[in-house]
Design a protein around this motif. Structure first.
Motif, mmCIF file in Angstrom:
data_model
loop_
_atom_site.group_PDB
_atom_site.id
_atom_site.type_symbol
_atom_site.label_atom_id
_atom_site.label_comp_id
_atom_site.label_asym_id
_atom_site.label_seq_id
_atom_site.Cartn_x
_atom_site.Cartn_y
_atom_site.Cartn_z
ATOM 1 N N THR A 132 0.849 -1.187 0.000
ATOM 2 C CA THR A 132 0.000 0.000 0.000
ATOM 3 C C THR A 132 0.885 1.237 0.000
ATOM 4 O OG1 THR A 132 -1.702 -1.178 1.224
ATOM 5 C CG2 THR A 132 -1.846 1.221 1.199
ATOM 6 N N VAL A 133 0.702 2.083 -1.020
ATOM 7 C CA VAL A 133 1.476 3.319 -1.163
ATOM 8 C C VAL A 133 0.507 4.480 -1.358
ATOM 9 C CG1 VAL A 133 3.489 2.142 -2.120
ATOM 10 C CG2 VAL A 133 1.732 3.014 -3.657
ATOM 11 N N SER A 134 1.030 5.680 -1.273
ATOM 12 C CA SER A 134 0.217 6.872 -1.462
ATOM 13 C C SER A 134 0.602 7.554 -2.766
ATOM 14 C CB SER A 134 0.432 7.831 -0.294
ATOM 15 O OG SER A 134 -0.303 9.017 -0.483
ATOM 16 N N GLN A 135 -0.415 7.882 -3.544
ATOM 17 C CA GLN A 135 -0.208 8.601 -4.798
ATOM 18 C C GLN A 135 -1.228 9.732 -4.862
ATOM 19 O OE1 GLN A 135 -1.199 6.545 -8.461
ATOM 20 N NE2 GLN A 135 0.497 7.542 -9.520
ATOM 21 N N ARG A 136 -0.736 10.959 -4.816
ATOM 22 C CA ARG A 136 -1.596 12.144 -4.845
ATOM 23 C C ARG A 136 -2.691 12.092 -3.786
ATOM 24 N NH1 ARG A 136 -1.846 11.037 -10.745
ATOM 25 N NH2 ARG A 136 0.087 11.884 -11.555
ATOM 26 N N GLY A 137 -2.318 11.653 -2.594
ATOM 27 C CA GLY A 137 -3.262 11.616 -1.485
ATOM 28 C C GLY A 137 -4.172 10.412 -1.439
ATOM 29 N N GLN A 138 -4.091 9.521 -2.414
ATOM 30 C CA GLN A 138 -4.918 8.315 -2.412
ATOM 31 C C GLN A 138 -4.048 7.086 -2.206
ATOM 32 O OE1 GLN A 138 -7.288 8.123 -5.960
ATOM 33 N NE2 GLN A 138 -8.796 9.545 -5.143
ATOM 34 N N PRO A 157 1.903 -3.515 -7.056
ATOM 35 C CA PRO A 157 2.465 -4.874 -7.108
ATOM 36 C C PRO A 157 3.954 -4.861 -6.741
ATOM 37 C CG PRO A 157 1.236 -4.381 -9.114
ATOM 38 C CD PRO A 157 1.360 -3.095 -8.346
ATOM 39 N N LEU A 158 4.365 -5.812 -5.917
ATOM 40 C CA LEU A 158 5.768 -5.864 -5.492
ATOM 41 C C LEU A 158 6.703 -6.066 -6.667
ATOM 42 C CD1 LEU A 158 5.671 -7.992 -2.218
ATOM 43 C CD2 LEU A 158 5.622 -5.511 -2.476
ATOM 44 N N THR A 159 6.237 -6.713 -7.713
ATOM 45 C CA THR A 159 7.089 -6.967 -8.872
ATOM 46 C C THR A 159 7.460 -5.693 -9.619
ATOM 47 O OG1 THR A 159 5.124 -7.416 -10.201
ATOM 48 C CG2 THR A 159 6.259 -9.319 -9.231
ATOM 49 N N SER A 160 6.746 -4.592 -9.379
ATOM 50 C CA SER A 160 7.052 -3.337 -10.061
ATOM 51 C C SER A 160 8.010 -2.453 -9.250
ATOM 52 C CB SER A 160 5.767 -2.566 -10.368
ATOM 53 O OG SER A 160 5.156 -2.134 -9.161
ATOM 54 N N ILE A 161 8.323 -2.855 -8.027
ATOM 55 C CA ILE A 161 9.170 -2.041 -7.147
ATOM 56 C C ILE A 161 10.639 -2.313 -7.427
ATOM 57 C CG2 ILE A 161 9.821 -1.590 -4.750
ATOM 58 C CD1 ILE A 161 6.942 -2.321 -3.985
ATOM 59 N N LEU A 162 11.389 -1.224 -7.662
ATOM 60 C CA LEU A 162 12.836 -1.345 -7.853
ATOM 61 C C LEU A 162 13.566 -1.345 -6.510
ATOM 62 C CD1 LEU A 162 13.326 1.105 -10.843
ATOM 63 C CD2 LEU A 162 13.197 -1.388 -10.909
ATOM 64 N N PHE A 163 13.206 -0.354 -5.649
ATOM 65 C CA PHE A 163 13.786 -0.316 -4.311
ATOM 66 C C PHE A 163 12.942 0.571 -3.412
ATOM 67 C CE2 PHE A 163 15.814 3.138 -6.605
ATOM 68 C CZ PHE A 163 15.913 4.174 -5.688
ATOM 69 N N LEU A 219 9.788 2.205 7.737
ATOM 70 C CA LEU A 219 10.548 1.236 6.952
ATOM 71 C C LEU A 219 10.543 -0.132 7.625
ATOM 72 C CD1 LEU A 219 12.190 0.864 4.390
ATOM 73 C CD2 LEU A 219 14.228 1.514 5.673
ATOM 74 N N THR A 220 10.583 -0.154 8.952
ATOM 75 C CA THR A 220 10.522 -1.411 9.691
ATOM 76 C C THR A 220 9.193 -2.110 9.442
ATOM 77 O OG1 THR A 220 11.965 -0.514 11.405
ATOM 78 C CG2 THR A 220 10.672 -2.459 11.984
ATOM 79 N N ALA A 221 8.087 -1.376 9.499
ATOM 80 C CA ALA A 221 6.765 -1.961 9.251
ATOM 81 C C ALA A 221 6.642 -2.473 7.824
ATOM 82 C CB ALA A 221 5.672 -0.939 9.544
ATOM 83 N N VAL A 222 7.214 -1.750 6.865
ATOM 84 C CA VAL A 222 7.191 -2.196 5.482
ATOM 85 C C VAL A 222 7.949 -3.522 5.356
ATOM 86 C CG1 VAL A 222 7.989 -1.711 3.132
ATOM 87 C CG2 VAL A 222 6.915 0.098 4.481
ATOM 88 N N THR A 243 8.635 -5.843 7.600
ATOM 89 C CA THR A 243 8.001 -6.997 8.238
ATOM 90 C C THR A 243 6.741 -7.429 7.484
ATOM 91 O OG1 THR A 243 6.791 -5.568 9.766
ATOM 92 C CG2 THR A 243 8.872 -6.484 10.540
ATOM 93 N N GLY A 244 6.160 -6.543 6.708
ATOM 94 C CA GLY A 244 4.967 -6.880 5.943
ATOM 95 C C GLY A 244 5.240 -7.522 4.604
ATOM 96 N N LEU A 245 6.485 -7.521 4.165
ATOM 97 C CA LEU A 245 6.831 -8.092 2.860
ATOM 98 C C LEU A 245 6.990 -9.607 2.956
ATOM 99 C CD1 LEU A 245 9.489 -5.509 1.621
ATOM 100 C CD2 LEU A 245 7.118 -5.714 0.885
ATOM 101 N N PRO A 246 6.641 -10.327 1.891
ATOM 102 C CA PRO A 246 6.852 -11.772 1.913
ATOM 103 C C PRO A 246 8.340 -12.111 1.896
ATOM 104 C CG PRO A 246 6.078 -11.082 -0.247
ATOM 105 C CD PRO A 246 6.049 -9.870 0.638
#
Length: 94
Positions: free
Chosen positions: A45-51, A56-62, A85-88, A90-93
């Motif tokens: 879950t990320v924020s883009q323009r307030g929403q 998808p994790l496969t689209s993340i570079l870093f 960053l810690t919460a992110v 621990t939430g990743l597979p």
């Protein structure tokens, strides 16, 4: 490890059969990993323009933290993450 896939027209869900040596030490670990396998795409879950958006994790570079800000970078954008960053992490597979 060898992997064989056979398609069957009368099957509605995947069935996995493991052929392992009698004394194979990782049988339990393989079984547990297969039971925990998810076919659904993992997202963050990320924020883009307030929403909030499911990225998808496969689209993340870093992912990086600068001060109290956490940012997720893809080829096209940088998204803010409404978590530490810690919460992110621990939430990743695995």
């Amino acid at each position: 490890m060898q992997v064989n896939i056979e398609t069957e027209p009368d099957t509605s869900i995947p069935t996995v059969t493991l052929h392992v040596p009698v004394d194979y030490p990782e049988t339990a670990a393989l079984t547990a990993a297969l039971k925990n396998l998810s076919i659904e795409a993992a997202t963050l879950t990320v924020s883009q323009r307030g929403q909030l958006v499911q990225l998808p994790l496969t689209s993340i570079l870093f992912i990086e933290a600068t001060g109290h800000q956490v940012a997720t970078h893809t080829l096209d954008n940088v998204y803010r993450v409404p978590k530490s960053l810690t919460a992110v992490g621990t939430g990743l597979p695995a």
